[in-house]
Design a protein around this motif. Structure first.
Motif, short mmCIF file in Angstrom:
data_model
loop_
_atom_site.label_atom_id
_atom_site.label_comp_id
_atom_site.label_asym_id
_atom_site.label_seq_id
_atom_site.Cartn_x
_atom_site.Cartn_y
_atom_site.Cartn_z
N LEU A 1 -6.75 17.97 -20.83
CA LEU A 1 -7.95 17.18 -21.10
C LEU A 1 -8.85 17.89 -22.10
CD1 LEU A 1 -9.88 14.80 -20.36
CD2 LEU A 1 -10.79 16.28 -18.56
N ASN A 2 -9.16 19.15 -21.84
CA ASN A 2 -10.11 19.87 -22.70
C ASN A 2 -9.52 20.22 -24.06
OD1 ASN A 2 -11.54 19.69 -20.34
ND2 ASN A 2 -12.11 21.84 -20.26
N TYR A 3 -8.25 20.55 -24.09
CA TYR A 3 -7.60 20.85 -25.37
C TYR A 3 -7.58 19.60 -26.25
CZ TYR A 3 -4.34 23.37 -28.48
OH TYR A 3 -3.75 24.00 -29.56
N SER A 4 -7.29 18.45 -25.66
CA SER A 4 -7.27 17.21 -26.44
C SER A 4 -8.65 16.87 -26.98
CB SER A 4 -6.70 16.05 -25.61
OG SER A 4 -7.49 15.78 -24.47
N VAL A 5 -9.71 17.16 -26.20
CA VAL A 5 -11.08 16.97 -26.68
C VAL A 5 -11.34 17.87 -27.89
CG1 VAL A 5 -13.53 17.29 -26.12
CG2 VAL A 5 -12.01 16.17 -24.49
N PHE A 6 -10.89 19.11 -27.81
CA PHE A 6 -11.02 20.04 -28.92
C PHE A 6 -10.32 19.50 -30.17
CE2 PHE A 6 -8.76 23.41 -31.27
CZ PHE A 6 -9.83 24.13 -31.80
N LEU A 7 -9.12 18.99 -30.00
CA LEU A 7 -8.37 18.46 -31.14
C LEU A 7 -9.09 17.26 -31.77
CD1 LEU A 7 -4.77 18.64 -29.61
CD2 LEU A 7 -5.65 20.03 -31.50
N PHE A 8 -9.67 16.43 -30.92
CA PHE A 8 -10.34 15.23 -31.43
C PHE A 8 -11.70 15.55 -32.05
CE2 PHE A 8 -12.93 11.42 -31.23
CZ PHE A 8 -12.07 10.44 -31.70
N GLU A 9 -12.52 16.29 -31.33
CA GLU A 9 -13.92 16.49 -31.74
C GLU A 9 -14.11 17.63 -32.73
OE1 GLU A 9 -16.30 16.92 -28.25
OE2 GLU A 9 -16.13 14.79 -27.69
N ILE A 10 -13.35 18.69 -32.58
CA ILE A 10 -13.56 19.88 -33.41
C ILE A 10 -12.59 19.92 -34.59
CG2 ILE A 10 -13.70 22.40 -33.46
CD1 ILE A 10 -15.86 21.04 -31.75
N GLN A 11 -11.33 19.63 -34.33
CA GLN A 11 -10.34 19.69 -35.40
C GLN A 11 -10.12 18.35 -36.10
OE1 GLN A 11 -6.76 21.93 -34.04
NE2 GLN A 11 -7.75 23.55 -35.24
N ASN A 12 -10.81 17.31 -35.62
CA ASN A 12 -10.73 15.98 -36.25
C ASN A 12 -9.28 15.52 -36.43
OD1 ASN A 12 -13.60 15.81 -36.65
ND2 ASN A 12 -13.37 17.27 -38.33
N ASN A 13 -8.51 15.68 -35.36
CA ASN A 13 -7.10 15.29 -35.39
C ASN A 13 -6.83 14.30 -34.25
OD1 ASN A 13 -4.28 15.13 -35.44
ND2 ASN A 13 -4.03 17.29 -35.98
N PRO A 14 -7.26 13.03 -34.43
CA PRO A 14 -7.14 12.06 -33.34
C PRO A 14 -5.71 11.80 -32.90
CG PRO A 14 -7.80 10.99 -35.39
CD PRO A 14 -7.93 12.45 -35.62
N ARG A 15 -4.78 11.78 -33.84
CA ARG A 15 -3.39 11.49 -33.46
C ARG A 15 -2.83 12.56 -32.54
NH1 ARG A 15 -1.26 8.09 -31.49
NH2 ARG A 15 -2.33 6.78 -33.00
#
Length: 244
Positions: free
Chosen positions: A180-194
């Protein structure tokens, strides 16, 4: 409460949480951690959860203050107020850095090392370190000169936790919380929604396939995190489609 017992500290931490005294909850749970480290003992699951909640709530207030000031700075047409909001926001950022670095140091130098023989605790604390580096990476301001370093540190911690958690069952709450938290990091911080959607979806589907094997509190915790994963997947998918 320098001479308080562990039982008293646990009780006081719970009372502080109920009373909304977040900084005092941090003090009580930090004292619990100090006792455990001094005896080279692991925190119990209850104690580590209280520690996590204490820091999350305390830093959550700082993050919320930062976001509120950012909103004022972005929306106001009053240059005087805009400048004050910016200066105040930098002060709040300093508070964020201080509190995050405090828990990161505790995790990196003490709690993770003494958890080397306990997989649950090691994954839990390594994920936690990724979370607080993620919080440090959130502010996109000139004062955050180490933002790239924080991003790299967060990714490194999350990747370590993923590797460590490979043998845990997909319904394990710590493993699900990591996804859950890693996916949030990918979406919000790394701007990698896919990549965020793929990670969240993979964790959700793997847990769903084995959910019937979970029991009691583990089942309850797993389903709660799975719901959060599913909610994020839906929101992120909609946003990704809007941007296509």
């Amino acid at each position: 409460m320098a001479t308080a017992t562990k039982e008293e500290l646990v009780a006081m931490a719970k009372l502080a949480e109920q009373a909304g005294r977040n900084d005092e909850m941090v003090q009580f749970t930090r004292a619990l951690a100090d006792i455990a480290v001094s005896k080279n003992e692991l925190l119990t699951e209850e104690e580590r959860n209280l520690l996590s909640v204490a820091y999350k709530n305390s830093i959550g207030n700082i993050r919320q203050a930062f976001k509120a000031l950012s909103h004022v700075e972005d929306k106001t047409t009053d240059d005087f107020l805009k400048n004050l909001a910016k200066k105040y926001k930098n002060k709040v950022f300093d508070d964020l850095v201080k509190r995050c670095q405090d828990i990161i140091k505790l995790l990196n130098e003490q709690l993770i090392p003494i958890s080397s023989e306990n997989l649950d605790s090691r994954v839990f604390f390594t994920k936690m370190m990724g979370d607080y580096y993620r919080y440090l990476a959130e502010p996109k301001i000139d004062a955050n000169r180490q933002r790239d370093e924080y991003i790299n540190a967060a990714k490194s911690a999350y990747d370590q936790a993923v590797t460590q958690s490979e043998i845990l069952p997909p319904t394990h709450p710590v493993k699900l919380g990591l996804s859950l938290n890693y996916s949030v990091f990918l979406f919000e911080i790394q701007n990698n929604p896919r990549k965020a959607i793929d990670l969240a979806n993979s964790a959700f589907e793997a847990a769903l396939a084995e959910l019937d094997a979970s029991k009691g509190d583990s089942y309850k915790d797993a389903t709660l995190i799975m719901q959060l994963l599913r909610d994020n997947i839906a929101i992120w998918t909609d946003k990704a489609e809007e941007n296509d």
